[in-house]
Write an enzyme that holds these catalytic residues in place. Structure first.
Site, PDB file in Angstrom:
ATOM      1  N   SER A 263       0.829  -1.198   0.000  1.00  0.00           N
ATOM      2  CA  SER A 263       0.000   0.000   0.000  1.00  0.00           C
ATOM      3  C   SER A 263       0.861   1.245   0.000  1.00  0.00           C
ATOM      4  CB  SER A 263      -0.885   0.004   1.241  1.00  0.00           C
ATOM      5  OG  SER A 263      -0.087   0.281   2.379  1.00  0.00           O
ATOM      6  N   LYS A 264       0.200   2.345  -0.263  1.00  0.00           N
ATOM      7  CA  LYS A 264       0.871   3.626  -0.270  1.00  0.00           C
ATOM      8  C   LYS A 264       1.522   3.891   1.084  1.00  0.00           C
ATOM      9  CE  LYS A 264      -1.508   7.442  -0.340  1.00  0.00           C
ATOM     10  NZ  LYS A 264      -2.551   8.431  -0.683  1.00  0.00           N
ATOM     11  N   ARG A 265       0.835   3.461   2.114  1.00  0.00           N
ATOM     12  CA  ARG A 265       1.345   3.674   3.473  1.00  0.00           C
ATOM     13  C   ARG A 265       2.684   2.966   3.710  1.00  0.00           C
ATOM     14  NH1 ARG A 265      -1.807   6.563   6.343  1.00  0.00           N
ATOM     15  NH2 ARG A 265      -0.423   6.455   8.139  1.00  0.00           N
ATOM     16  N   ASP A 266       2.801   1.752   3.119  1.00  0.00           N
ATOM     17  CA  ASP A 266       4.049   1.003   3.283  1.00  0.00           C
ATOM     18  C   ASP A 266       5.235   1.829   2.814  1.00  0.00           C
ATOM     19  OD1 ASP A 266       2.921  -1.317   4.324  1.00  0.00           O
ATOM     20  OD2 ASP A 266       2.488  -2.115   2.334  1.00  0.00           O
ATOM     21  N   GLY A 267       5.035   2.488   1.662  1.00  0.00           N
ATOM     22  CA  GLY A 267       6.117   3.290   1.096  1.00  0.00           C
ATOM     23  C   GLY A 267       6.560   4.372   2.065  1.00  0.00           C
TER      24      GLY A 267
END
Length: 508
Positions: A263-267
């Site tokens: 997910s975007k959050r992981d990045g």
RNA sequence: GGCCCGUUCGUCUAAGGGUUAGGACACCACCCUUUCACGGUGGUGAUACGAGUUCGAAUCUCGUACGGGCUACCA
């Protein structure tokens, strides 16, 4: 069955395109090109509430950067258009109504509030499912339960309604997935999905089937997250166009982050990009970094994506787009999800920078340096510099530190690295070396190095002890390629100038 | 909870009944290099578990465990 190969990538324009999305594009593209077919992009914008301005354009910019241009799309034209589902709105209703007529679907008039209540009630009953399915549809307000003529009356009055598929109560739906083999589902466990929404737009389920048919799609590829709804699509194909005309399916494994689906959050959390290019949310202004801006080469990006879930069976890991087209096969795509490893991604980029010729790097490096206030001048010096330093650059921005000093005299010198061991003898050496440089006939690495060593012997100083000071004087810090190579490219005047400029800073 | 998919070194993966289970990234050591890298050599490290089929199983079957996905008038 020698249908022309036609595949499609069907994104909904709701934000940036992440790794998984681009890999889906890539596999579609590779498959199409390998079989001499067509690759189309269809914009799935049936949910007006999720419309994000700029997202569609972003998708096409990304495909362009990656070199994965569609044959047909909103931007590329084609005979099967329009390629935006919102512009195909009027096509879907008739199919949905045909299904009702044939007894495969029904009108439902339940309000959002009633649906909510139904779900609440089922939950407290501690039943496993809260789905709108065959177990409860006869308790809801729809054309199956309404009295004779009542449905027509409501419809005529323009009452808000949806059309739902009527899932068979006892049927096993199965199909062959190109990657997973036979997959089957019990229809009794699948809910009556909405096909046509109250606003007249189709849901994904209806639209994907109708459009794949209308656009003559031969192979339908998508992410594994779609597997659970496949039985709905299979049934729709059976009811509407016939199973024999259905495309072949393949569901790609998910690309995972450190925890679950990437997910975007992981990045943001782990410090690596997940989007192909920078994406700024028009609402919040939040910027999500992309691989492009991080300094990845498109060739490397595609290469690393291709290998995330596929390999050709040999030990080769570096593939150009052309090689991928030649070697790709759906049979060798994995069924298990792959965890994304940023370190390996960087390795791919490093390899591609090393592999790239100067001409392939020139433009990017020049604009990077210019952006950092460095005046580069003609290609000649730039080309030599790139050739000299590219092996030590993993990401494009690494070129900044590795090559700025070739074009610009250092503003500060790391004198602290030299001072502790600095003395009068060394100072004398450099005064003499600068003079020797000035009068040198030959100006190349070999000449520079041998005269340096000769002088060191003459002054009775170990050459090794003099190399770091020389580097600091020419470069300003402890980095860059071998010193004599630097001096060679810097030229006589500039090399001498830098020595004379920095020598006083060392004291004594 | 229900349904579906999956499970080989930390990570990406090879090996589709018989291999000392191979490669790459990362990590460690040494060499090269008295900047930092590149490069070279070597090393640590895996078949989730349990049954079964078989002369023989990482490979086939079943069960268990674990992981993931889906379960909206979102895609």
């Amino acid at each position: 069955m020698s249908k022309r190969v036609r595949v499609r990538f069907a994104p909904s324009p709701t934000g940036g395109l992440h790794l998984g999305g681009v890999r889906t594009v890539l596999y579609n593209y590779l498959f199409a090109k390998k079989h001499g077919g067509d690759f189309l992009v269809r914009i799935e914008d049936t949910d007006q509430s999720r419309y994000v301005p700029g997202a569609e354009e972003y998708i096409f910019d990304t495909l362009k950067w990656c070199g994965l241009e569609p044959d047909e799309s909103v931007q590329h034209g084609g005979k099967a258009g329009p390629y935006r589902q919102s512009e195909r709105k009027d096509k879907y209703r008739e199919y949905a109504e045909q299904l009702v007529k044939d007894g495969y679907a029904y009108y439902a008039f339940d309000t959002p509030g009633e649906l909510e209540k139904m779900r609440q009630d089922l939950k407290t009953e501690h039943h496993s499912s809260s789905q709108y399915d065959h177990t409860i549809r006869m308790k809801m307000k729809n054309s199956l339960t309404l009295a004779e003529g009542e449905t027509e009356k409501l419809l005529a009055a323009g009452t808000k309604h949806v059309i739902r598929i009527k899932m068979p109560e006892q049927e096993t739906v199965s199909f062959t997935d190109m990657i997973r083999g036979e997959v089957s589902f019990e229809t009794s466990l699948v809910d009556d999905k909405v096909l046509l929404k109250a606003d007249g737009m189709p849901t994904y389920h209806l639209a994907v089937v109708v459009d794949d048919h209308l656009m003559e799609i031969s192979h339908a590829f998508r992410g594994e997250e779609w597997l659970p709804s496949a039985p709905v699509h299979i049934l729709l194909w059976k009811y509407l166009f016939g199973l024999e005309n259905m495309p072949q399916w393949a569901h790609f494994p998910l690309i995972l982050g450190p925890t679950g689906k990437l997910s975007k959050r992981d990045g943001a959390k782990y410090g690596f990009p997940v989007f192909a290019m920078n994406w700024t949310d028009p609402k919040t202004g939040e910027l999500t970094e992309g691989f492009k801006e991080k300094g990845f080469l498109p060739e490397a990006f595609i290469n690393l994506l291709a290998l995330l879930g596929w390999n050709d069976g040999t030990e080769q890991e570096l593939f150009s787009k052309e090689e991928l087209v030649e070697k790709f096969s759906m049979e060798r795509v994995h069924s298990a999800g792959a965890k994304f490893d940023y370190e390996k991604a960087k390795w791919f980029n490093h390899e591609w920078i090393k592999k790239s010729g100067v001409q392939g790097l020139r433009f990017e490096v020049r604009s990077l340096l210019t952006k950092n206030g460095i005046t580069v001048g003609d290609d000649n010096l730039l080309d030599n510099v790139i050739e000299l330093v590219k092996d030590r650059c993993t990401l494009l921005p690494d070129f900044i530190q590795q090559s700025s000093f070739f074009f610009k005299t250092p503003e500060t010198w790391d004198t602290e690295s030299v001072k502790p061991k600095w003395n009068q003898d060394k100072k004398n050496f450099f005064v003499a070396y600068a003079e020797k440089m000035q009068s040198a006939g030959e100006w190349n690495v070999a000449a520079l190095e041998s005269s340096f060593k000769e002088l060191a012997v003459e002054k009775n100083i170990k050459p090794g002890e003099l190399q770091l000071p020389l580097r600091i004087m020419l470069v300003g810090g402890k980095f860059g390629p071998p010193v004599f190579h630097i001096a060679e490219l810097l030229g006589k005047e500039e090399s001498v100038r830098r020595i004379n400029l920095s020598l006083p800073l060392l004291g004594i």
